[in-house]
Motif scaffolding. Structure first.
Motif, PDB file in Angstrom:
ATOM      1  N   LEU A 145     -18.453 -13.931 -14.314  1.00  0.00           N
ATOM      2  CA  LEU A 145     -18.564 -15.337 -14.685  1.00  0.00           C
ATOM      3  C   LEU A 145     -17.589 -16.214 -13.903  1.00  0.00           C
ATOM      4  O   LEU A 145     -17.954 -17.288 -13.418  1.00  0.00           O
ATOM      5  N   VAL A 146     -16.352 -15.781 -13.778  1.00  0.00           N
ATOM      6  CA  VAL A 146     -15.360 -16.597 -13.069  1.00  0.00           C
ATOM      7  C   VAL A 146     -15.779 -16.800 -11.613  1.00  0.00           C
ATOM      8  O   VAL A 146     -15.599 -17.890 -11.050  1.00  0.00           O
ATOM      9  N   ASP A 147     -16.353 -15.784 -10.989  1.00  0.00           N
ATOM     10  CA  ASP A 147     -16.866 -15.944  -9.625  1.00  0.00           C
ATOM     11  C   ASP A 147     -17.910 -17.054  -9.572  1.00  0.00           C
ATOM     12  O   ASP A 147     -17.928 -17.860  -8.634  1.00  0.00           O
ATOM     13  N   ARG A 148     -18.793 -17.090 -10.545  1.00  0.00           N
ATOM     14  CA  ARG A 148     -19.844 -18.106 -10.557  1.00  0.00           C
ATOM     15  C   ARG A 148     -19.283 -19.494 -10.850  1.00  0.00           C
ATOM     16  O   ARG A 148     -19.767 -20.493 -10.313  1.00  0.00           O
ATOM     17  N   LEU A 149     -18.273 -19.550 -11.698  1.00  0.00           N
ATOM     18  CA  LEU A 149     -17.632 -20.837 -11.968  1.00  0.00           C
ATOM     19  C   LEU A 149     -17.004 -21.418 -10.698  1.00  0.00           C
ATOM     20  O   LEU A 149     -17.081 -22.622 -10.445  1.00  0.00           O
ATOM     21  N   ILE A 206     -23.791  -5.719 -18.404  1.00  0.00           N
ATOM     22  CA  ILE A 206     -25.232  -5.829 -18.596  1.00  0.00           C
ATOM     23  C   ILE A 206     -25.738  -7.228 -18.244  1.00  0.00           C
ATOM     24  O   ILE A 206     -26.855  -7.401 -17.759  1.00  0.00           O
ATOM     25  N   MET A 207     -24.880  -8.234 -18.470  1.00  0.00           N
ATOM     26  CA  MET A 207     -25.293  -9.619 -18.262  1.00  0.00           C
ATOM     27  C   MET A 207     -24.957 -10.160 -16.871  1.00  0.00           C
ATOM     28  O   MET A 207     -25.238 -11.321 -16.580  1.00  0.00           O
ATOM     29  N   GLN A 208     -24.357  -9.359 -16.005  1.00  0.00           N
ATOM     30  CA  GLN A 208     -24.002  -9.884 -14.691  1.00  0.00           C
ATOM     31  C   GLN A 208     -25.243 -10.269 -13.905  1.00  0.00           C
ATOM     32  O   GLN A 208     -26.334  -9.740 -14.112  1.00  0.00           O
ATOM     33  N   ARG A 209     -25.069 -11.225 -13.002  1.00  0.00           N
ATOM     34  CA  ARG A 209     -26.191 -11.753 -12.244  1.00  0.00           C
ATOM     35  C   ARG A 209     -26.181 -11.230 -10.810  1.00  0.00           C
ATOM     36  O   ARG A 209     -25.210 -10.654 -10.336  1.00  0.00           O
ATOM     37  N   ARG A 211     -26.045 -10.652  -6.805  1.00  0.00           N
ATOM     38  CA  ARG A 211     -25.119 -11.091  -5.762  1.00  0.00           C
ATOM     39  C   ARG A 211     -25.872 -11.545  -4.513  1.00  0.00           C
ATOM     40  O   ARG A 211     -25.307 -11.584  -3.416  1.00  0.00           O
ATOM     41  N   CYS A 212     -27.118 -11.918  -4.635  1.00  0.00           N
ATOM     42  CA  CYS A 212     -27.892 -12.434  -3.504  1.00  0.00           C
ATOM     43  C   CYS A 212     -27.123 -13.571  -2.835  1.00  0.00           C
ATOM     44  O   CYS A 212     -26.727 -14.534  -3.497  1.00  0.00           O
ATOM     45  N   PRO A 213     -26.875 -13.494  -1.519  1.00  0.00           N
ATOM     46  CA  PRO A 213     -26.082 -14.537  -0.859  1.00  0.00           C
ATOM     47  C   PRO A 213     -26.728 -15.909  -0.910  1.00  0.00           C
ATOM     48  O   PRO A 213     -26.024 -16.931  -0.902  1.00  0.00           O
ATOM     49  N   TYR A 214     -28.059 -15.973  -0.966  1.00  0.00           N
ATOM     50  CA  TYR A 214     -28.719 -17.272  -1.062  1.00  0.00           C
ATOM     51  C   TYR A 214     -28.492 -17.901  -2.435  1.00  0.00           C
ATOM     52  O   TYR A 214     -28.405 -19.127  -2.558  1.00  0.00           O
ATOM     53  N   TYR A 215     -28.397 -17.072  -3.447  1.00  0.00           N
ATOM     54  CA  TYR A 215     -28.094 -17.576  -4.797  1.00  0.00           C
ATOM     55  C   TYR A 215     -26.671 -18.119  -4.860  1.00  0.00           C
ATOM     56  O   TYR A 215     -26.418 -19.166  -5.467  1.00  0.00           O
ATOM     57  N   TYR A 216     -25.744 -17.437  -4.214  1.00  0.00           N
ATOM     58  CA  TYR A 216     -24.337 -17.841  -4.274  1.00  0.00           C
ATOM     59  C   TYR A 216     -24.018 -19.030  -3.373  1.00  0.00           C
ATOM     60  O   TYR A 216     -23.025 -19.727  -3.605  1.00  0.00           O
TER      61      TYR A 216
END
Length: 331
Positions: free
Chosen positions: A34-38, A113-116, A118-123
């Motif tokens: 989550l922190v990575d996504r934030l 289980i809830m992690q999303r 790591r597709c680079p286009y998504y990030y």
């Protein structure tokens, strides 16, 4: 990063109520994904609901011989637990191959289980992405797609699920127990995650306000013969190009039970049920394992840059079944 409210949940019901009332609220425990996504603005919650201190950190034996695992058990605690190492070794092996010790010390079972993806286009928010904003397109389909899906993809998304632990849980017939405003329910692990279809923004079948409370591992005869094999670009910690969780129960010369789940190949942990069914009643031989591998991959649709995954997966499946048959799968 937008301003948000931080609140510490006092109970499971408190966490459920807070998230049900505010669809833009997000729960946090270990926070390793989550922190990575934030940081890159993939998540901009109005509230962070801290559940890390709730009483869901136990691993307990069930009356039927299975195990229940609290959602806040850390990956380290799970991989090191004596009952897991003895009765479900492929789960321990998957966790140990999934991340560094520091991340395992923080990461929780529920969060894993809830992690999303790591597709680079998504990030990278400079690119369009149907997972971030449905309807804008998936640049990976015609772009750099070496790491993307070969099974179960759609014209909306070709991202892959990143978890190693989840591949093992899929092979072990695990059950996810969740609590929500309508009470508790149990979801078979193979039904918990979703394929992209026309709704690539949805990774799971959790409903608004639902919270994972525990994972249940049934007492299965094949579990002790289970193996987890992973191929990656480098020997240090990296996401799987292809991984396989496999387990056989062989009596005499006949396979009685077979399980196979694959990672790095689909939007969810991929359970190869057709291959499993074929193996029942067959001898545990290399030629049979070859046929099972072909069946597991018969629906593969590789992209321009990942045809290699089909061959890698085929070899890995054969190897995984051979190791399982020779390391405890013989009754």
């Amino acid at each position: 990063m937008n301003n948000f409210i931080y609140a510490r949940a006092s109970s499971v019901q408190d966490a459920i109520a807070r998230t049900a009332e505010d669809p833009t609220a997000t729960v946090i425990a270990g926070g390793t994904n989550l922190v990575d996504r934030l940081k890159v603005f993939l998540e901009e919650p109005s509230q962070l609901i801290d559940i890390s201190r709730l009483q869901m950190q136990q691993i307990e034996r069930l009356p039927d011989g299975g195990l229940q695992i609290g959602a806040l058990v850390t990956n380290t605690a799970l991989a090191d637990h004596a009952d897991i190492r003895r009765d479900y070794p492929l789960l321990a092996r998957a966790i140990l191959r999934g991340a560094s010790q520091q991340i395992r010390n923080m990461a929780t079972v529920g969060g894993n289980i809830m992690q999303r993806t790591r597709c680079p286009y998504y990030y990278d928010t400079a690119f369009a992405c149907n997972k971030r904003q449905p309807g804008v397109g998936c640049p990976a389909i015609d772009g750099v797609n070496r790491l993307h899906a070969i099974l179960g993809a759609s014209d909306q998304c070709v991202a892959v699920h990143p978890s190693d632990m989840c591949v093992a849980l899929a092979a072990l017939d695990a059950i996810v127990e969740v609590a929500g405003t309508q009470g508790q329910r149990q979801i078979p692990f193979v039904d918990f995650h979703r394929l992209p279809g026309d709704t690539p923004q949805r990774d799971t079948n959790l409903e608004l306000g639902e919270l994972i409370t525990r994972i249940i591992l049934p007492p299965v005869a094949y579990a002790r013969s289970g193996v987890y094999l992973k191929l990656r670009d480098r020997a240090s910690y990296a996401f799987a190009l292809v991984s396989a969780a496999a387990a056989l129960n062989v009596s005499g010369e006949e396979i009685r039970t077979a399980r196979l789940a694959l990672g790095g190949v689909a939007h969810k942990p991929w359970r190869a049920t057709i291959a499993e069914q074929f193996l029942i009643g067959q001898p545990a031989t290399s030629s049979v394992f070859e046929k099972a591998a072909n069946l597991a991959l018969q629906e593969a649709v590789p992209l321009s840059g990942n045809q290699y995954k089909v061959d890698l997966a085929r070899r890995l499946i054969r190897r995984a079944f051979a190791v399982s048959a020779n390391s405890g799968g013989m009754a």
